[in-house]
Design a protein around this motif. Structure first.
Motif, PDB file in Angstrom:
ATOM      1  N   GLY A  13       0.721  -1.257  -0.226  1.00 41.14           N
ATOM      2  CA  GLY A  13       0.082  -0.249   0.085  1.00 41.14           C
ATOM      3  C   GLY A  13       0.916   1.255  -0.006  1.00 41.14           C
ATOM      4  N   HIS A  15       0.494   5.480   0.281  1.00 40.35           N
ATOM      5  CA  HIS A  15      -0.398   6.557   0.445  1.00 40.35           C
ATOM      6  C   HIS A  15       0.136   7.844   0.214  1.00 40.35           C
ATOM      7  CE1 HIS A  15      -1.868   9.968   2.769  1.00 40.35           C
ATOM      8  NE2 HIS A  15      -3.092   9.439   2.676  1.00 40.35           N
ATOM      9  N   SER A  17       0.571  11.990  -0.249  1.00 44.48           N
ATOM     10  CA  SER A  17       0.161  13.262   0.111  1.00 44.48           C
ATOM     11  C   SER A  17       0.369  14.419  -1.041  1.00 44.48           C
ATOM     12  CB  SER A  17       0.911  13.716   1.473  1.00 44.48           C
ATOM     13  OG  SER A  17       0.721  12.806   2.286  1.00 44.48           O
ATOM     14  N   GLU A  34      -6.186  10.271   7.245  1.00 48.41           N
ATOM     15  CA  GLU A  34      -6.296   9.242   6.285  1.00 48.41           C
ATOM     16  C   GLU A  34      -4.986   8.515   6.073  1.00 48.41           C
ATOM     17  OE1 GLU A  34      -6.708  12.144   2.902  1.00 48.41           O
ATOM     18  OE2 GLU A  34      -8.859  12.406   3.214  1.00 48.41           O
ATOM     19  N   ARG A  35      -3.729   9.180   6.255  1.00 47.97           N
ATOM     20  CA  ARG A  35      -2.542   8.215   6.310  1.00 47.97           C
ATOM     21  C   ARG A  35      -2.555   7.078   7.155  1.00 47.97           C
ATOM     22  NH1 ARG A  35       1.854   7.303   8.469  1.00 47.97           N
ATOM     23  NH2 ARG A  35       1.542   8.762  10.180  1.00 47.97           N
ATOM     24  N   ALA A  38      -4.797   4.350   6.068  1.00 47.93           N
ATOM     25  CA  ALA A  38      -4.358   3.491   5.209  1.00 47.93           C
ATOM     26  C   ALA A  38      -3.468   2.601   5.742  1.00 47.93           C
ATOM     27  CB  ALA A  38      -3.899   4.644   3.913  1.00 47.93           C
ATOM     28  N   ARG A  39      -2.633   3.106   6.709  1.00 43.86           N
ATOM     29  CA  ARG A  39      -1.482   2.386   7.390  1.00 43.86           C
ATOM     30  C   ARG A  39      -2.245   0.993   8.310  1.00 43.86           C
ATOM     31  NH1 ARG A  39       0.164   0.800  11.712  1.00 43.86           N
ATOM     32  NH2 ARG A  39      -1.400   2.271  13.126  1.00 43.86           N
ATOM     33  N   CYS A  42      -3.320  -1.632   5.829  1.00 45.82           N
ATOM     34  CA  CYS A  42      -2.417  -2.264   5.297  1.00 45.82           C
ATOM     35  C   CYS A  42      -1.966  -3.276   6.410  1.00 45.82           C
ATOM     36  CB  CYS A  42      -1.045  -1.202   4.997  1.00 45.82           C
ATOM     37  SG  CYS A  42      -1.469  -0.388   3.277  1.00 45.82           S
ATOM     38  N   PHE A  49       3.594  -0.875   3.755  1.00 46.91           N
ATOM     39  CA  PHE A  49       3.006   0.336   4.026  1.00 46.91           C
ATOM     40  C   PHE A  49       4.048   1.322   3.500  1.00 46.91           C
ATOM     41  CE2 PHE A  49       1.980   4.528   5.749  1.00 46.91           C
ATOM     42  CZ  PHE A  49       0.865   5.133   5.038  1.00 46.91           C
ATOM     43  N   ALA A  51       4.408   5.774   2.599  1.00 48.64           N
ATOM     44  CA  ALA A  51       3.928   7.061   2.355  1.00 48.64           C
ATOM     45  C   ALA A  51       5.052   7.968   1.538  1.00 48.64           C
ATOM     46  CB  ALA A  51       3.685   7.738   3.668  1.00 48.64           C
TER      47      ALA A  51
END
Length: 164
Positions: A13, A15, A17, A34-35, A38-39, A42, A49, A51
């Motif tokens: 995954g 994410h 920004s 949101e981050r 997502a983590r 995952c 994961f 970012a």
């Protein structure tokens, strides 16, 4: 991610920004939430994961041209520009640099990859959710490396899978 994992793909995954809330003086709490969501997803799926920030790229490739276009009286769609320049250029390059064979997104669209090397963008099964308009400017080179796992499903099916 779950659909691709079920198909046997090795999934990670990522994410993105794309907006600097601190620079704008706005609360970045939503973006952080949101981050973190997502983590957690995952982690629950047992996948890696990452970012990544494309804030500067979004500003120069999407936002500034959008504002300049509006000033000229043009009717631009920043989502089309974001898909072309960020998701299907910068993000795809980032995913490939991580060792991925494909870049997948949650767009409601389908893609048909031919053995000759070309790829065709196809409308989603769920016509009410179809997002191919927003993907029309995606370059062929990026489309060839793209997967749209939601494109074969209706929204209600996606919700049922997510709820399970």
């Amino acid at each position: 991610a779950l659909l691709l994992k079920r198909q046997g793909h090795d999934v990670v995954g990522v994410h993105m920004s794309n907006w600097d809330h601190a620079e704008e003086g706005t609360d970045g709490e939503c973006a952080e939430r949101e981050r973190e969501d997502a983590r957690r997803v995952c982690e629950r799926l047992g996948i890696g994961f990452h970012a990544v920030s494309f804030v500067r790229e979004y500003w120069s490739d999407v936002f500034e041209p959008f504002v300049a276009g509006i000033a000229r009286g043009a009717t631009l769609n920043p989502d089309v520009a974001c898909n072309r320049h960020i998701k299907f250029d910068r993000f795809t390059a980032h995913a490939l640099a991580l060792g991925a064979d494909w870049a997948a997104t949650g767009h409601y669209a389908r893609v048909a990859h031919s053995e000759a090397g070309g790829s065709a963008l196809l409308t989603a099964v769920d016509a009410d959710k179809d997002q191919t308009y927003f993907l029309a400017a995606v370059p062929q080179a990026s489309l060839r490396r793209s997967l749209f796992p939601l494109g074969e499903l209706r929204k209600r099916e996606v919700r049922a899978i997510a709820a399970a």
